[in-house]
Design a protein around this motif. Sequence first.
Motif, PDB file in Angstrom:
ATOM      1  N   THR A   8       0.846  -1.193   0.000  1.00 15.21           N
ATOM      2  CA  THR A   8       0.000   0.000   0.000  1.00 15.21           C
ATOM      3  C   THR A   8       0.884   1.247   0.000  1.00 15.21           C
ATOM      4  OG1 THR A   8      -0.194   0.162   2.418  1.00 15.21           O
ATOM      5  CG2 THR A   8      -1.788  -1.241   1.272  1.00 15.21           C
ATOM      6  N   GLY A   9       0.318   2.345  -0.495  1.00 15.60           N
ATOM      7  CA  GLY A   9       1.095   3.582  -0.547  1.00 15.60           C
ATOM      8  C   GLY A   9       2.335   3.441  -1.415  1.00 15.60           C
ATOM      9  N   THR A  11       3.101   4.713  -4.361  1.00 20.32           N
ATOM     10  CA  THR A  11       3.381   5.727  -5.369  1.00 20.32           C
ATOM     11  C   THR A  11       4.618   6.567  -5.068  1.00 20.32           C
ATOM     12  OG1 THR A  11       1.845   7.247  -4.268  1.00 20.32           O
ATOM     13  CG2 THR A  11       0.980   5.938  -6.102  1.00 20.32           C
ATOM     14  N   GLU A  16       7.241   2.750  -2.766  1.00 15.35           N
ATOM     15  CA  GLU A  16       7.832   2.599  -4.100  1.00 15.35           C
ATOM     16  C   GLU A  16       9.157   1.839  -4.022  1.00 15.35           C
ATOM     17  OE1 GLU A  16       9.591   5.250  -7.823  1.00 15.35           O
ATOM     18  OE2 GLU A  16       8.378   6.239  -6.280  1.00 15.35           O
ATOM     19  N   GLY A  33      -2.471   2.808  -4.226  1.00 16.16           N
ATOM     20  CA  GLY A  33      -2.168   4.198  -3.918  1.00 16.16           C
ATOM     21  C   GLY A  33      -3.284   5.073  -4.456  1.00 16.16           C
ATOM     22  N   ARG A  34      -3.130   6.372  -4.257  1.00 15.20           N
ATOM     23  CA  ARG A  34      -4.185   7.300  -4.677  1.00 15.20           C
ATOM     24  C   ARG A  34      -3.878   7.998  -6.000  1.00 15.20           C
ATOM     25  NH1 ARG A  34      -4.910  11.281   0.155  1.00 15.20           N
ATOM     26  NH2 ARG A  34      -2.639  11.053   0.198  1.00 15.20           N
ATOM     27  N   LEU A  39       1.102   4.969 -10.273  1.00 13.20           N
ATOM     28  CA  LEU A  39       1.006   3.513 -10.161  1.00 13.20           C
ATOM     29  C   LEU A  39       1.255   2.845 -11.510  1.00 13.20           C
ATOM     30  CD1 LEU A  39      -2.142   3.039  -7.875  1.00 13.20           C
ATOM     31  CD2 LEU A  39       0.218   2.484  -7.271  1.00 13.20           C
ATOM     32  N   CYS A  58      -6.150   1.667  -7.656  1.00 14.69           N
ATOM     33  CA  CYS A  58      -6.125   3.052  -7.182  1.00 14.69           C
ATOM     34  C   CYS A  58      -7.327   3.315  -6.270  1.00 14.69           C
ATOM     35  CB  CYS A  58      -6.149   3.994  -8.388  1.00 14.69           C
ATOM     36  SG  CYS A  58      -5.963   5.728  -7.948  1.00 14.69           S
ATOM     37  N   ALA A  88       0.937   2.472   3.685  1.00 15.16           N
ATOM     38  CA  ALA A  88       0.207   3.736   3.545  1.00 15.16           C
ATOM     39  C   ALA A  88       0.043   4.413   4.900  1.00 15.16           C
ATOM     40  CB  ALA A  88      -1.161   3.484   2.913  1.00 15.16           C
TER      41      ALA A  88
END
Length: 252
Positions: A8-9, A11, A16, A33-34, A39, A58, A88
Amino acid sequence: MAKIALITGATAGIGEACARLFAREGYNLILTGRRMQRLERLAQSLNDKYNVQVAVSCFDVRSRQQVTENLQSLPEQWKRVDVLVNNAGLSQGLDPIDQGNLDDWDTMIDTNVKGLLYITKVVSGWMVENGFGHIINIGSIAGKEVYPNGNVYCASKHAVDALNQGMRIDLLKHGIKVTAVHPGAVETEFSEVRFKGDTNRAKKVYEGFDPLVADDIAETIWFVASRPKHVNINDIVVMPTAQASATNIFRG
């Protein structure tokens, strides 16, 4: 069959860096990720470089509905997750409790605590069904001690520390590993997010010493994930050499 890691998270920052390291080690990846563009760009890069399969999803971990719908809609073969990296998380603001911003508090609690729970609820269910898995929760030195004006962020990371211990106990009978990795000062987007885009203020956090970088934490995460089946690292704190506690940093 290649193993699967869900990160998670993914990006930026630690997420990453984990994606790149796990791909290098031959894992297929589910990256969340958002920021969809980031992504997709990362997925393409990892597929080209390491020839691994990458699924991107996403959504905002703060939304229970988005988490559940996006994860459960993955094809069945992607639900055999070997490693979940609950990365995240964020901090918002650095204010004394009487001056705190209520929206910032909600954002931190909803992301760092509830978001972690929403993801874990779905993925731990898969792991129990599959009979294997390793959950790695990214905490913080803020989950081990409290520092001035860190109040709610520290509380959220103390919750991660407690949840990590609770997960370890609850999932023990299923043979599922659970680990928390607690970084000290890591130079990523963390301070920029905390100070809402004030890059000058963010840079000052890391002046005068060598902070950790995202790759340092990713390598630690890989270390705990790559231990033999009978070995579980319950809890690990990783600090820059120049940092002895949350507030004790030697700036030469």
